[in-house]
Design a protein around this motif. Structure first.
Motif, short mmCIF file in Angstrom:
data_model
loop_
_atom_site.label_atom_id
_atom_site.label_comp_id
_atom_site.label_asym_id
_atom_site.label_seq_id
_atom_site.Cartn_x
_atom_site.Cartn_y
_atom_site.Cartn_z
N VAL A 120 0.63 -0.86 -0.21
CA VAL A 120 -0.02 0.04 0.06
C VAL A 120 0.44 1.34 -0.24
O VAL A 120 2.16 0.37 0.50
CB VAL A 120 -0.67 0.28 1.21
CG1 VAL A 120 -2.06 -1.48 1.31
CG2 VAL A 120 -0.10 -0.37 2.85
N GLU A 121 -0.03 2.25 -0.36
CA GLU A 121 1.07 3.33 0.06
C GLU A 121 1.23 4.51 0.95
O GLU A 121 -0.35 3.85 2.32
CB GLU A 121 0.08 4.88 -0.47
CG GLU A 121 0.48 4.43 -2.64
CD GLU A 121 -0.83 5.66 -3.15
OE1 GLU A 121 -0.04 6.28 -3.56
OE2 GLU A 121 -1.25 6.17 -2.56
N ARG A 122 2.63 4.80 1.43
CA ARG A 122 2.22 5.10 2.92
C ARG A 122 2.92 7.07 2.08
O ARG A 122 4.43 7.11 2.65
CB ARG A 122 3.16 5.11 3.90
CG ARG A 122 3.47 5.86 5.60
CD ARG A 122 4.26 4.94 6.32
NE ARG A 122 2.84 4.05 6.89
CZ ARG A 122 3.71 2.20 6.80
NH1 ARG A 122 5.37 2.28 7.96
NH2 ARG A 122 3.00 1.75 7.57
N GLY A 123 2.40 8.01 2.03
CA GLY A 123 2.75 8.45 1.37
C GLY A 123 3.63 8.62 -0.11
O GLY A 123 2.16 8.60 -0.57
N ASP A 124 4.37 8.90 -0.42
CA ASP A 124 5.22 8.78 -1.57
C ASP A 124 5.68 7.60 -2.03
O ASP A 124 6.02 7.36 -2.71
CB ASP A 124 5.80 9.97 -2.50
CG ASP A 124 6.99 9.89 -1.12
OD1 ASP A 124 7.03 9.21 -0.32
OD2 ASP A 124 7.43 10.96 -1.86
N ARG A 125 5.17 6.37 -0.78
CA ARG A 125 6.27 5.29 -0.93
C ARG A 125 5.46 3.90 -0.54
O ARG A 125 4.15 4.36 -0.98
CB ARG A 125 7.54 5.44 0.13
CG ARG A 125 8.32 6.34 0.68
CD ARG A 125 9.05 5.86 2.08
NE ARG A 125 8.35 6.34 3.66
CZ ARG A 125 8.15 5.01 3.89
NH1 ARG A 125 9.08 3.96 4.03
NH2 ARG A 125 7.77 5.74 4.86
N LEU A 126 5.96 3.24 -0.89
CA LEU A 126 5.10 1.46 -1.31
C LEU A 126 5.79 0.81 0.30
O LEU A 126 6.28 0.96 0.21
CB LEU A 126 4.95 1.08 -2.02
CG LEU A 126 4.16 1.59 -3.72
CD1 LEU A 126 4.88 1.04 -4.49
CD2 LEU A 126 3.30 1.81 -3.58
N ILE A 127 4.24 0.30 1.07
CA ILE A 127 5.07 -0.91 2.07
C ILE A 127 4.46 -1.94 1.64
O ILE A 127 3.03 -2.49 0.97
CB ILE A 127 4.61 -0.16 3.68
CG1 ILE A 127 3.59 0.62 3.50
CG2 ILE A 127 5.35 1.74 4.12
CD1 ILE A 127 3.00 0.67 5.00
N TYR A 128 5.45 -2.56 2.27
CA TYR A 128 4.23 -4.72 2.26
C TYR A 128 3.64 -4.90 3.47
O TYR A 128 3.86 -4.00 4.42
CB TYR A 128 5.76 -5.03 2.64
CG TYR A 128 6.68 -5.16 0.55
CD1 TYR A 128 6.45 -6.08 0.74
CD2 TYR A 128 7.85 -4.97 0.69
CE1 TYR A 128 7.30 -6.16 -0.89
CE2 TYR A 128 8.84 -4.63 0.20
CZ TYR A 128 8.26 -5.48 -0.39
OH TYR A 128 8.94 -5.57 -2.22
N CYS A 129 2.64 -5.61 2.90
CA CYS A 129 1.40 -5.64 3.70
C CYS A 129 1.44 -7.06 3.81
O CYS A 129 2.37 -7.92 3.12
CB CYS A 129 0.43 -5.69 3.04
SG CYS A 129 0.32 -3.47 2.75
N ALA A 130 0.55 -7.92 5.16
CA ALA A 130 0.56 -8.58 4.81
C ALA A 130 1.05 -9.86 3.91
O ALA A 130 0.60 -10.92 3.98
CB ALA A 130 -0.86 -9.09 6.16
N GLY A 131 -0.65 -9.52 2.95
CA GLY A 131 -0.64 -10.96 1.98
C GLY A 131 0.98 -10.76 1.40
O GLY A 131 1.01 -12.00 0.47
N ALA A 132 1.84 -10.09 1.65
CA ALA A 132 3.12 -10.76 0.74
C ALA A 132 3.30 -11.65 1.93
O ALA A 132 4.52 -12.34 0.73
CB ALA A 132 4.38 -9.51 0.84
#
Length: 284
Positions: A168-180
């Motif tokens: 998902v987005e966090r500001g202008d970055r992408l961070i990993y979630c549980a689905g990964a």
């Protein structure tokens, strides 16, 4: 298949729509701040008679999601109700009382087991795993969990994924979630159970909530989904049999940069099953 064009305004798509099922992260906020025009667009839909249900892969119950929305500046009048993957995961926990849980996720997701008969245990003593995310999504990726997941597979532990999103987005970055993490576990031969989009139960619960408010179950051809993920929002809407408005400013923004029309070959490559329309960001 015809070419797929961008539209500028939500008002061009909602004539006859009774229910809007809108994603949250990437649609009404980016994890740091709200999108005022998107909030106003959904509020206007409500004023025109539609029921707006926010459906999210957030691994927290709806009341916790609402508190976060308020902190980010999303007004309550933007929507009628919230359904989260956290709600569905809590139902799983409630249906397995007394079972021992190994929890993977940050402390901020502790509301996932609030008020439930949830017994936390080390991995080697657990009956199943609940994954709400990474312990530290600022620095980690799913690969950091490979050894842990191999151990879980040896114990034949089911992994319940409370957020099927990969990033998902966090500001202008992408961070990993549980689905990964859950997808890696499946690749390693483990059993993963997913709650949230694109899986059917979250749509069924959202439609039931809308029916309570409207007094009847809306026909599927009068329902519009809104989201920014091909894997969750578009796939989930197609699987449930409803149209989807796809927003391109979110996690797929680089793929759509400088594009204002898609030819049939590009539509098939990007989407598989095309959305009803494209919009860069939600506005009335």
């Amino acid at each position: 298949m015809t070419s797929l064009r961008f539209v500028e305004r939500l008002r061009d798509l909602v004539d006859g729509v009774e229910v809007v099922l809108s994603d949250i992260w990437g649609v009404v906020h980016n994890g740091l701040e709200s999108f005022p025009e998107a909030c106003e667009a959904l509020h206007t839909c409500r004023q025109r008679g539609a029921t707006v249900i926010l459906i999210t892969n957030a691994p927290r119950p709806a009341d916790s999601v609402q508190r976060q929305l308020r902190k980010l500046g999303v007004p309550d009048e933007t929507y009628d109700a919230i359904v989260s993957s956290g709600d569905l995961t809590r139902s799983f926990v409630a249906d397995h009382p007394g079972k021992k849980i190994f929890w993977i996720g940050p402390e901020r997701d502790s509301s996932i087991h609030r008020g439930l008969d949830a017994v936390m245990a080390p991995l080697e003593q657990a009956d199943y795993i609940i994954c709400t995310g990474l312990f530290d999504d600022e620095t980690e990726s799913a690969e950091d969990y490979r050894a842990m997941l191999l151990q879980a597979r040896e114990h034949k532990l089911p992994l319940v994924c409370a957020n099927p999103d990969i990033v998902v987005e966090r500001g202008d970055r992408l961070i990993y979630c549980a689905g990964a993490i859950a997808e890696l576990y499946r690749e390693l031969g483990g059993e993963a159970i997913f709650y949230g989009k694109p899986h059917r139960p979250i749509y069924e619960r959202a439609m039931a909530l809308a029916a309570e408010r409207r007094g009847h179950l809306a026909p599927l051809d009068r329902v519009l989904a809104i989201g920014d993920s091909v894997r969750t929002d578009l796939t989930g809407a197609h699987g449930f049999g409803i149209d989807c408005l796809f927003l391109t400013r979110g996690i797929h923004s680089e793929e759509f940069e400088g594009i204002d029309q898609l030819d049939p070959a590009s539509v098939k490559e990007l989407f598989g099953h095309p959305p009803r329309a494209l919009m860069r960001e939600l506005r009335w």
